[in-house]
Scaffold this motif. Structure first.
Motif, short mmCIF file in Angstrom:
data_model
loop_
_atom_site.label_atom_id
_atom_site.label_comp_id
_atom_site.label_asym_id
_atom_site.label_seq_id
_atom_site.Cartn_x
_atom_site.Cartn_y
_atom_site.Cartn_z
N VAL A 218 0.50 -9.65 13.29
CA VAL A 218 1.46 -8.66 12.78
C VAL A 218 2.35 -8.17 13.57
O VAL A 218 3.45 -8.33 13.11
CB VAL A 218 0.36 -7.60 12.33
CG1 VAL A 218 1.13 -6.18 11.64
CG2 VAL A 218 -0.75 -7.82 11.34
N VAL B 162 6.81 -7.99 8.31
CA VAL B 162 6.63 -6.53 8.66
C VAL B 162 7.97 -5.95 9.15
O VAL B 162 8.08 -4.88 9.50
CB VAL B 162 5.48 -6.24 9.35
CG1 VAL B 162 4.09 -6.95 8.50
CG2 VAL B 162 5.48 -6.79 10.80
N LEU C 69 4.33 0.62 2.87
CA LEU C 69 3.18 -0.21 2.72
C LEU C 69 3.39 -0.83 1.27
O LEU C 69 3.67 -0.15 0.33
CB LEU C 69 1.95 0.50 3.07
CG LEU C 69 1.57 0.80 4.59
CD1 LEU C 69 0.64 1.78 4.77
CD2 LEU C 69 1.30 -0.60 5.18
N ASP D 82 -0.02 -5.87 1.99
CA ASP D 82 -0.24 -5.41 3.31
C ASP D 82 -1.92 -5.28 3.41
O ASP D 82 -2.52 -5.01 4.58
CB ASP D 82 0.29 -4.20 3.86
CG ASP D 82 1.82 -4.66 4.13
OD1 ASP D 82 2.80 -3.66 3.71
OD2 ASP D 82 2.24 -5.69 4.70
#
Length: 122
Positions: A48, A63, A85, A89
């Motif tokens: 991530v 992201v 979000l 996710d």
């Protein structure tokens, strides 16, 4: 004995925010990089975001612009601020410490946290 202890996680609505924290405890001399990986059901674990000892971050394309990784070297702690979000996710998020040494004579080792579940509802 070195351990990574995560906090944060839980349920949030789409568009919301959440912050994850991870502290490395035990005998620690240095850590090259700290970061976060995630694994969704049926998928492989993926990076991530990570940050090296100099504070330079690295993000997955999915992201960028939404998540921010930061690190407090004095506290051996890494944070992940997650904004905007999305349901995609949703995953178990794992903290990682890469290239950790317990002394200057120690070899470089990698450590993982136990994982924390982030669920984003639509």
């Amino acid at each position: 004995q070195v351990q990574l202890v995560e906090s944060g996680g839980g349920l949030v609505q789409a568009g919301g925010s959440m912050r994850l924290s991870c502290v490395a405890t035990g005998s620690i001399y240095s850590i090259n990089a700290m970061g976060w990986y995630r694994q969704a059901p049926g998928k492989q674990r993926e990076l991530v975001a990570s940050v090296n000892s100099g504070g330079v971050p690295n993000y997955a394309d999915s992201v960028k612009g939404r998540f921010t990784v930061s690190r407090d070297n004095a506290k051996n702690t890494v944070y992940l601020q997650m904004n905007s979000l999305k349901p995609e996710d949703t995953a178990v998020y794992y903290c990682n410490a890469d290239g950790l040494r317990s002394s200057w004579l120690d070899r470089y080792r990698d450590f993982w946290g136990q994982g924390t579940l982030v669920t984003v509802s639509s």
